[in-house]
Design an enzyme around this catalytic site. Structure first.
Site, PDB file in Angstrom:
ATOM      1  N   HIS A 127     -71.930  45.928 -12.535  1.00 12.61           N
ATOM      2  CA  HIS A 127     -72.632  46.853 -11.626  1.00 12.61           C
ATOM      3  C   HIS A 127     -72.416  48.210 -11.853  1.00 12.61           C
ATOM      4  O   HIS A 127     -71.314  48.618 -12.703  1.00 12.61           O
ATOM      5  CB  HIS A 127     -72.360  46.556 -10.155  1.00 12.61           C
ATOM      6  CG  HIS A 127     -70.948  47.015  -9.763  1.00 12.61           C
ATOM      7  ND1 HIS A 127     -70.050  46.045  -9.008  1.00 12.61           N
ATOM      8  CD2 HIS A 127     -69.998  47.893 -10.333  1.00 12.61           C
ATOM      9  CE1 HIS A 127     -69.020  46.988  -8.752  1.00 12.61           C
ATOM     10  NE2 HIS A 127     -68.893  47.960  -9.375  1.00 12.61           N
ATOM     11  N   ASP A 137     -68.563  42.786 -13.251  1.00  9.80           N
ATOM     12  CA  ASP A 137     -69.647  42.160 -13.268  1.00  9.80           C
ATOM     13  C   ASP A 137     -70.904  42.843 -13.680  1.00  9.80           C
ATOM     14  O   ASP A 137     -72.078  42.214 -13.498  1.00  9.80           O
ATOM     15  CB  ASP A 137     -69.935  41.626 -11.640  1.00  9.80           C
ATOM     16  CG  ASP A 137     -70.457  42.607 -10.605  1.00  9.80           C
ATOM     17  OD1 ASP A 137     -70.153  43.874 -11.115  1.00  9.80           O
ATOM     18  OD2 ASP A 137     -70.560  42.270  -9.475  1.00  9.80           O
TER      19      ASP A 137
HETATM   20  P1  PGA Z   1     -62.868  50.802 -11.620  1.00 15.54           P
HETATM   21  O1  PGA Z   1     -64.235  50.300 -10.729  1.00 15.54           O
HETATM   22  O2  PGA Z   1     -63.195  52.218 -12.361  1.00 15.54           O
HETATM   23  O3  PGA Z   1     -62.210  50.768 -10.283  1.00 15.54           O
HETATM   24  O4  PGA Z   1     -62.744  49.760 -12.737  1.00 15.54           O
HETATM   25  C1  PGA Z   1     -65.724  50.594 -11.598  1.00 15.54           C
HETATM   26  C2  PGA Z   1     -66.597  50.132 -10.783  1.00 15.54           C
HETATM   27  O5  PGA Z   1     -66.574  49.215  -9.998  1.00 15.54           O
HETATM   28  O6  PGA Z   1     -67.885  50.583 -10.804  1.00 15.54           O
END
Ligand code: PGA
Length: 301
Positions: A138, A136
Site C-alpha cells: 500500500h 502489502d
Molecule cells: P513503515 O510503514 O514505514 O512503518 O514501515 C510504511 C507504510 O505502511 O506505508
C-alpha cells in the site's frame, strides 16, 4: 522512475532529505506531502539537522499529510498528528496554519475529504510527496484493491496493515480499523514522488511496485501479491523512488525478484518508455559504489 539503492538507512534518509532541500532551495514556498511510519523518521531527522545547522528554511512551506487513523484524537500518542508534531513540525519553522493533516475525528468525513482535496489544489498542488510502502504494497492507506483514480476518502485497513502496525499499540485490538487517506489518484498528481523503503520485509513490495503490473487488485490467496497500489507509482512521470538495502544486501531487487510476479531482468531497461531511468539493482551493483545523490532525476525529467 528512478530506483536508487543505497547501502544503509542513514544514506537513504540523507538522499531523500537532499531532494527535499533542493526543492526548497529553488522554491521556498513549496508544498510538501508528508508521510508517517518508521521509514521517514531518518529523513525528518536529517531535515531538522539541516534546519538547525544549515538554515534550511520552512517559513513559506505548506504541508499535507497522507493519512490519519479514524478515531484517534490529535493528542493520541499513536495519531499521525502527534507523530508529525513530535518528530518534525515542532523542530522546524513551518507556520502552524500551513500544516494540514487529515482529521481522524471529523463528524463529516465526506465533506472533510472534499475540503482536503480542494485545499491541496488551492495551495497549488503538491511539489514533493514523501511515501513509504506497506509490506502489502500500500501507499498511504490505499490498501490492495484501491482504485488507481481514488481520491481522499475513508478506507478500511487491511488485516496485514493492522498486524504490521500493532507493534505501535499496547494491544492489537487498539489498532484502528479505519483511516482517512489521500487516494492513489491524489498522490499521483504530486509533481515528484519520493518513495522510501528499507528492510527485508519490504523487498517483495518494492519488486512488485517497480517491476509488477499496474493494477489495483492483488491475486487472492497469494502470500506475496504481484501487484498493489504502490505499483501505481510507475504512472508518475517525474519520480524518484529511493530504496535502501539497509545493513544487508538481501533486501535488493535482485533478491526481491525471487518472489512470484512478472518481473523483468534489470538489464532490460531499454524496454521502458523514455523518461524512465533504471539503476540496476543486482547484487553485484549493490556491492559497488552506490549511486550518488546527484543521480536523482531533476524535477523536469
Ligand atoms: P513503515 O510503514 O514505514 O512503518 O514501515 C510504511 C507504510 O505502511 O506505508
Amino acid at each position: 522512475m528512478e530506483v536508487v539503492v543505497l547501502p544503509t538507512y542513514v544514506e537513504m534518509s540523507r538522499a531523500a532529505a537532499q531532494i527535499v532541500a533542493e526543492v526548497l532551495n529553488t522554491k521556498p514556498n513549496a508544498v510538501l506531502g508528508m508521510a508517517t511510519g518508521s521509514t521517514p523518521l531518518g529523513l525528518y531527522q536529517e531535515l531538522v539537522r539541516m534546519h538547525r545547522e544549515e538554515g534550511l528554511d520552512f517559513t513559506q512551506v505548506t504541508t499535507f499529510n497522507l493519512d490519519e487513523y479514524v478515531g484517534l484524537r490529535p493528542n493520541h500518542p499513536q495519531s499521525y498528528h502527534f507523530f508529525m508534531h513530535e518528530n518534525f513540525f515542532k523542530h522546524v519553522n513551518i507556520p502552524p496554519g500551513n500544516i494540514y493533516i487529515p482529521s481522524g475525528t471529523t463528524s463529516n468525513y465526506r465533506s472533510f475529504c472534499e475540503w482536503y482535496e480542494r485545499r491541496i489544489k488551492e495551495c497549488g498542488g503538491i511539489d514533493v510527496q514523501i511515501l513509504g510502502i506497506g509490506s502489502d504494497g500500500h501507499i498511504a492507506f490505499n490498501e490492495p484493491g484501491s482504485s488507481l483514480s481514488s481520491r481522499t476518502r475513508l478506507k478500511t485497513l487491511a488485516q496485514s496493515t493492522i498486524e504490521d502496525n500493532a507493534r505501535f499499540f499496547e494491544r492489537r485490538d487498539d489498532v484502528p480499523i479505519y483511516a482517512i487517506t489521500m487516494g492513489v489518484g491524489t498522490i499521483l498528481e504530486a509533481r515528484t514522488l519520493v518513495l522510501l523503503a528499507s528492510g527485508q520485509n519490504k523487498a517483495a513490495a518494492v519488486a512488485a511496485m517497480v517491476e509488477g503490473p499496474v493494477t489495483s487488485m492483488s491475486p487472492t490467496g497469494s502470500v506475496v501479491p504481484a501487484s498493489r497500489s504502490g505499483a501505481a507509482a510507475q504512472l508518475q512521470p517525474c519520480q524518484a523512488a529511493t530504496k535502501c538495502s539497509a545493513a544487508n544486501t538481501s533486501t535488493g531487487l535482485a533478491d526481491a525478484s525471487a518472489v512470484p510476479g512478472p518481473l523483468v531482468p534489470a538489464d532490460s531497461s531499454a524496454q521502458f518508455t523514455p523518461g524512465w531511468k533504471w539503476i540496476s539493482a543486482t547484487r553485484s551493483m549493490m556491492r559497488a559504489s552506490p549511486p550518488s545523490v546527484s543521480s536523482h532525476p531533476s524535477p523536469s525529467r
